[in-house]
Design a protein around this motif. Structure first.
Motif, PDB file in Angstrom:
ATOM      1  N   ILE A   6      27.517 -12.968 -13.787  1.00  0.00           N
ATOM      2  CA  ILE A   6      29.142 -13.439 -13.952  1.00  0.00           C
ATOM      3  C   ILE A   6      29.953 -12.630 -13.301  1.00  0.00           C
ATOM      4  N   VAL A 159      34.683  -7.635 -19.152  1.00  0.00           N
ATOM      5  CA  VAL A 159      33.632  -8.584 -19.570  1.00  0.00           C
ATOM      6  C   VAL A 159      33.277  -8.254 -21.007  1.00  0.00           C
ATOM      7  N   LYS A 199      38.718 -10.336 -19.168  1.00  0.00           N
ATOM      8  CA  LYS A 199      38.630 -11.237 -18.303  1.00  0.00           C
ATOM      9  C   LYS A 199      37.802 -12.530 -18.550  1.00  0.00           C
ATOM     10  N   GLY A 200      36.921 -12.415 -19.485  1.00  0.00           N
ATOM     11  CA  GLY A 200      35.933 -13.281 -19.920  1.00  0.00           C
ATOM     12  C   GLY A 200      34.975 -12.846 -21.353  1.00  0.00           C
ATOM     13  N   TYR A 208      29.233 -18.437 -21.544  1.00  0.00           N
ATOM     14  CA  TYR A 208      30.466 -17.482 -21.107  1.00  0.00           C
ATOM     15  C   TYR A 208      31.664 -18.347 -20.911  1.00  0.00           C
ATOM     16  N   GLU A 209      32.811 -17.912 -21.143  1.00  0.00           N
ATOM     17  CA  GLU A 209      34.203 -18.529 -20.774  1.00  0.00           C
ATOM     18  C   GLU A 209      34.968 -17.452 -20.239  1.00  0.00           C
ATOM     19  N   GLU A 210      35.628 -17.644 -19.153  1.00  0.00           N
ATOM     20  CA  GLU A 210      36.702 -16.808 -18.950  1.00  0.00           C
ATOM     21  C   GLU A 210      38.018 -16.732 -19.693  1.00  0.00           C
ATOM     22  N   ASP A 211      38.217 -18.355 -20.131  1.00  0.00           N
ATOM     23  CA  ASP A 211      39.290 -18.151 -21.082  1.00  0.00           C
ATOM     24  C   ASP A 211      38.643 -18.955 -22.413  1.00  0.00           C
ATOM     25  N   TYR A 212      38.352 -17.852 -23.291  1.00  0.00           N
ATOM     26  CA  TYR A 212      37.442 -17.981 -24.600  1.00  0.00           C
ATOM     27  C   TYR A 212      38.735 -18.227 -25.564  1.00  0.00           C
TER      28      TYR A 212
END
Length: 299
Positions: A6, A159, A199-200, A208-212
């Motif tokens: 990632i 991360v 940033k995630g 995994y999400e960048e916008d969690y």
């Protein structure tokens, strides 16, 4: 299990329980170790096949699905092993989880299984909240209780390895009453997560999400819904014993529990919502006819 890269030097192994891996310089850091050796073997094989090092292990919290493979990792590699305070004591003495789930009595034999009690693991470094250097890796440790008493997350190069501080939405609905220890503390943790500079994020269960933030908000909404259910049930019935509440909530949410170990986990999960309401002054607890009983506070 699939292997996802990632960011530069940052990976996670997508499985029933996610396992993180970070490579920087001569340091290879494994983050959690799965439930047993078969799960973590696949991760080690990938690391070895790609010529990457394995020098350190960070265990986020003392639930067997996150540390059960750690003893095997330590047998195979001389990894320096880190874990947060209190969680480390349970990881080194894993019978403590069946003991506390069983109310302090010697647990029945079937309660001492690999899902509740992993092999003991020696912890070399007990970590507290703040910036740490794990070999060549700089990480920010954040203590986020609610699911476990001193659960720790790591943020590395932006991360967030979030462990079980939040769940992917599919896991919330799969378990129906998610395992937590105190709903009020868990919601505070979730709100704290929204302010973590990352940033995630990678949850222990989920993707995994960048916008969690949306997933975290859904976690908050889900726990608030369960708090409302518990409050309403107590209000409708006036006084409710602990066992009556556990039975009613599991029935209402169609939880299928046929074995004692799973029931112990759901009993803790249900009690977590009462804990939250007691902490907020909405519910009170007392003894009646030798039963732990709950009612709405009269204040």
């Amino acid at each position: 299990m699939s292997f996802k890269n990632i960011a530069e030097g940052i990976y996670y192994f997508d499985g029933a329980v996610n396992i993180g891996y970070v490579h920087k310089g001569t340091t290879g850091l494994l983050i959690d170790a799965g439930i047993d050796r078969s799960a973590v073997k696949k991760v080690i094989r990938y690391i070895e096949d790609n010529g990457m090092p394995l020098t350190h292990l960070f265990i986020s919290h003392a639930h067997a699905d996150h540390y059960g493979g750690a003893a095997f990792v330590r047998e195979k590699y001389e990894v320096e092993t880190w874990a947060p305070a209190l969680e480390s004591a349970i990881i080194e003495n894993p019978v403590l989880e069946p003991l506390y789930l069983f109310g302090g009595n010697d647990p029945f034999p079937d309660v001492r299984n690999k899902f509740l009690e992993g092999p003991p693991v020696t912890i070399d470094i007990v970590v507290e909240e703040g910036t740490v250097h794990i070999g060549d890796i700089e990480a920010e440790v954040t203590i986020l209780p609610g699911h476990s008493y001193r659960q720790a997350t790591l943020t590395i190069d932006g991360v967030l390895f979030a462990a079980d501080a939040y769940f992917g939405t599919e896991y919330l609905h799969k378990h129906r009453i998610p395992y937590i220890t105190d709903a009020s503390i868990q919601i505070d943790t979730l709100r704290k997560l929204l302010n973590v500079d990352a940033k995630g994020a990678i949850p222990g269960h989920g993707t995994y999400e960048e916008d969690y933030s949306s997933t975290v908000e859904k976690n908050i909404e889900y726990h608030e819904k369960l708090l409302t259910w518990v409050k309403s049930f107590i209000q409708e019935n006036g006084e409710v014993s602990h066992e009556e509440l556990v039975s009613a909530m599991c029935t209402a949410y169609e939880v299928e529990v046929t074995k004692i170990p799973a029931w112990l986990l759901y009993r803790t999960a249900v009690t977590a919502y009462v804990n939250g309401l007691i902490r907020e002054g909405i519910v009170r607890s007392f003894l009646k006819d030798y039963k732990l009983t709950f009612a709405l506070s009269t204040d």
